[in-house]
Enzyme design. Structure first.
Site, PDB file in Angstrom:
ATOM      1  N   HIS A   1      53.575 -72.191 -57.090  1.00 26.96           N
ATOM      2  CA  HIS A   1      53.068 -71.887 -55.757  1.00 26.96           C
ATOM      3  C   HIS A   1      52.361 -73.106 -55.175  1.00 26.96           C
ATOM      4  CE1 HIS A   1      53.571 -68.011 -57.759  1.00 26.96           C
ATOM      5  NE2 HIS A   1      53.719 -67.489 -56.556  1.00 26.96           N
TER       6      HIS A   1
ATOM      7  N   ASP B   1      56.447 -71.308 -53.948  1.00 29.39           N
ATOM      8  CA  ASP B   1      56.332 -70.222 -52.969  1.00 29.39           C
ATOM      9  C   ASP B   1      55.013 -70.309 -52.203  1.00 29.39           C
ATOM     10  OD1 ASP B   1      58.647 -69.358 -54.160  1.00 29.39           O
ATOM     11  OD2 ASP B   1      57.891 -67.381 -54.724  1.00 29.39           O
ATOM     12  N   ASP B   2      54.978 -69.584 -51.077  1.00 29.54           N
ATOM     13  CA  ASP B   2      53.745 -69.269 -50.334  1.00 29.54           C
ATOM     14  C   ASP B   2      53.223 -70.378 -49.434  1.00 29.54           C
ATOM     15  OD1 ASP B   2      53.977 -66.910 -51.650  1.00 29.54           O
ATOM     16  OD2 ASP B   2      52.126 -67.075 -52.816  1.00 29.54           O
TER      17      ASP B   2
ATOM     18  N   HIS C   1      60.640 -67.114 -47.402  1.00 29.02           N
ATOM     19  CA  HIS C   1      59.799 -66.234 -48.219  1.00 29.02           C
ATOM     20  C   HIS C   1      59.193 -65.139 -47.324  1.00 29.02           C
ATOM     21  CE1 HIS C   1      57.998 -65.312 -51.995  1.00 29.02           C
ATOM     22  NE2 HIS C   1      56.752 -65.585 -51.649  1.00 29.02           N
TER      23      HIS C   1
ATOM     24  N   HIS D   1      54.891 -62.571 -45.744  1.00 26.95           N
ATOM     25  CA  HIS D   1      54.713 -62.297 -47.176  1.00 26.95           C
ATOM     26  C   HIS D   1      54.551 -60.801 -47.440  1.00 26.95           C
ATOM     27  CE1 HIS D   1      53.317 -62.703 -51.373  1.00 26.95           C
ATOM     28  NE2 HIS D   1      53.950 -63.869 -51.322  1.00 26.95           N
TER      29      HIS D   1
END
Length: 240
Positions: free
Chosen positions: A192, A50-51, A101, A105
């Site tokens: 991540h 993620d991210d 995602h 965020h």
């Protein structure tokens, strides 16, 4: 008397043979390992990040995954996609799965339907501009969803069943150990792009789980091979 000595000698030779055989069997046994080695022929997991994407982090991850021949799933922030289009293009061309995602965020569970749609659609547009593809799976930030999102969303929301907590700054050794101790067939592992020890931790997870007999797939591939539980038709979660 001579016959008795011959019989004793034969018995000694037999015992010696059995002893040598036993020693050979013991020496051929692998040393005990830190984690269990599973005997089942097929154990599948999905490694997710993620991210990202983030220059200096995601590109190093892609290098490592290419070297190990593993495909992962990247749930990306739309704003960062726009800033790192070459990384996204490389990710897509090398066979990794791409997911959303949100664009910035945000906690989707706190947004109205209109705000949720804007975050998701804007993120998808950013990815589609690079890949030419659409219809991506969604991972909601923080794993937060609400009934409003479930009611209108027409795509799977992918949560996770193993959280490495790599974002907290824990060591790669702990990331690897705790993942190997808790992982099960069909798990989705959360990592991540931006974590401090994520690269080393991910490489170690791949090495250790492959040694344990696991095969790494994208989330999409895992869904095709396993009867993954969908809560309310959209979100995956495994109860521990």
């Amino acid at each position: 008397m001579k016959e008795f000595r011959v019989l004793v000698a034969a018995l000694c030779m037999l015992l010696l043979s059995l002893t040598v055989s036993g020693v050979r069997n013991v020496s051929a046994t692998p040393e005990s390992s830190t984690y269990d080695i599973y005997e089942e022929s097929e154990r599948l997991v999905a490694l997710t990040f993620d991210d990202g994407p983030k220059e200096g982090k995601t590109d190093a991850l892609l290098d490592m995954l290419k070297e190990k021949g593993v495909h992962a799933t990247f749930f990306m922030i739309g704003a960062q996609v726009e800033e790192n289009q070459e990384l996204v293009r490389r990710m897509y061309e090398e066979g990794h799965q791409i997911g959303i995602h949100t664009y910035s965020h945000v906690d989707l569970g706190c947004l109205s339907e209109a705000e949720q749609k804007k975050e998701i659609e804007k993120s998808e547009a950013a990815i589609e501009a690079v890949t030419g593809q659409s219809g991506f799976m969604l991972r909601p930030p923080f794993g937060r969803i609400n009934k409003n999102l479930e009611d209108w969303l027409d795509r799977p929301m992918i949560l996770w069943s193993v959280d490495t907590t790599d974002w907290t700054g824990i060591s790669a050794e702990k990331i690897i150990r705790e993942t190997a101790e808790t992982v099960k067939d069909g798990d989705i592992i959360l990592m991540h792009d931006i974590s401090e020890h994520g690269l080393e931790g991910a490489a170690g997870i791949i090495d250790e789980l492959q040694r344990m007999g696991y095969t790494f797939l994208t989330v999409e591939q895992l869904f095709a091979r396993r009867d993954i539980e969908l809560e309310n038709g959209v979100a995956y979660r495994r109860a521990r």
